[in-house]
Design a protein around this motif. Sequence first.
Motif, PDB file in Angstrom:
ATOM      1  N   UNK A  41      15.430  13.634  13.667  1.00  0.00           N
ATOM      2  CA  UNK A  41      16.681  13.030  13.902  1.00  0.00           C
ATOM      3  C   UNK A  41      17.421  13.628  15.210  1.00  0.00           C
ATOM      4  N   UNK A  42      17.298  15.221  15.267  1.00  0.00           N
ATOM      5  CA  UNK A  42      18.186  15.572  16.407  1.00  0.00           C
ATOM      6  C   UNK A  42      17.132  15.580  17.560  1.00  0.00           C
TER       7      UNK A  42
ATOM      8  N   UNK B 154       6.979   5.984  23.356  1.00  0.00           N
ATOM      9  CA  UNK B 154       6.806   7.295  22.408  1.00  0.00           C
ATOM     10  C   UNK B 154       5.559   7.421  21.858  1.00  0.00           C
ATOM     11  N   UNK B 155       5.031   8.606  21.629  1.00  0.00           N
ATOM     12  CA  UNK B 155       3.947   8.886  21.015  1.00  0.00           C
ATOM     13  C   UNK B 155       4.314   9.884  19.726  1.00  0.00           C
ATOM     14  N   UNK B 156       4.010   9.380  18.631  1.00  0.00           N
ATOM     15  CA  UNK B 156       4.153  10.117  17.384  1.00  0.00           C
ATOM     16  C   UNK B 156       2.922  10.204  16.736  1.00  0.00           C
ATOM     17  N   UNK B 157       2.738  11.641  16.493  1.00  0.00           N
ATOM     18  CA  UNK B 157       1.412  11.991  15.719  1.00  0.00           C
ATOM     19  C   UNK B 157       1.827  12.797  14.553  1.00  0.00           C
ATOM     20  N   UNK B 158       1.101  12.337  13.620  1.00  0.00           N
ATOM     21  CA  UNK B 158       1.310  12.780  12.078  1.00  0.00           C
ATOM     22  C   UNK B 158       0.174  13.772  11.669  1.00  0.00           C
ATOM     23  N   UNK B 159       0.240  14.730  10.955  1.00  0.00           N
ATOM     24  CA  UNK B 159      -0.813  15.391  10.384  1.00  0.00           C
ATOM     25  C   UNK B 159      -1.316  14.910   9.122  1.00  0.00           C
TER      26      UNK B 159
ATOM     27  N   UNK C 280      11.014   5.395  11.049  1.00  0.00           N
ATOM     28  CA  UNK C 280      12.390   4.511  10.765  1.00  0.00           C
ATOM     29  C   UNK C 280      13.279   5.498  11.691  1.00  0.00           C
ATOM     30  N   UNK C 281      12.976   6.419  12.062  1.00  0.00           N
ATOM     31  CA  UNK C 281      13.732   7.339  12.852  1.00  0.00           C
ATOM     32  C   UNK C 281      13.554   7.026  14.415  1.00  0.00           C
ATOM     33  N   UNK C 282      12.183   6.969  14.861  1.00  0.00           N
ATOM     34  CA  UNK C 282      11.687   6.819  16.320  1.00  0.00           C
ATOM     35  C   UNK C 282      11.955   5.457  16.615  1.00  0.00           C
TER      36      UNK C 282
END
Length: 243
Positions: free
Chosen positions: A177-178, A189-194, A233-235
């Motif tokens: 969030x921060x 944006x690139x969002x990478x999940x483990x 939901x944040x990004x």
Amino acid sequence: MNCVLFEKNEPMFFAPDSDGARHLREVLKVKPGDKIFAGIAGEEMFFAKVLPNSDGSFSFEREGEIPSPPLLPIVLCTPFSRPQIAKRIMFDSACFGVKSIIFYASEKGDLSYSKSSLYSGEYRKILLKGAEQACSSQLPSLYTRDSLESALSEAESLSKSPIRLAPDVYEASISLFDAVGTSKPPKSAILTIGGERGFSQSDRQILKSKGFVLASLGKRVLRTDSAAIASLSIVSNLFERNF
């Protein structure tokens, strides 16, 4: 479903025993001449007049174009997962309007998941259902890669001046969030999940070397699909107000 999507060059028709026909009859309880939201996958949306046929099938007559919510410039990199988890990621990514999804073979993951037929064709139906839920005609592109590194290279080629974020419960330096709230508005944006067992140390080194911020979603360990959905939901809020 909140709209009905048809593939390009596919007739606008529901067979009597199809899921779509049952939904119109039993859930929406449409009457002859009722109008619903409809569209061509990847193209435009429009109103469609419902024309019930005597055999229980449905035809549709197009009437008037309407705007479709655009895709957001977000690339989601996520590991190959158990099919039920991967399906949820696909569905909700389409709901959020993610531009691209890249499934990759993670170091700590089960390679057998990548062999599922879900990734070689079945995924299209899941993305369609997600877009229908969101009342949008736009679908994410889907890619598969054999490593985190190759997935990130692909993600970079699909992005323009992106913010790079990776949720990590163990070595995060800031909350997600921060991290989103303090960043300048990015172009993408690139969002990478483990994966189910998280990032390996070599994964974290790769992410850090490519400028990713390891960010926290809290102190609880989330399932892969839960982490993806919570992160999106944040990004997504970075872009929703401008799209």
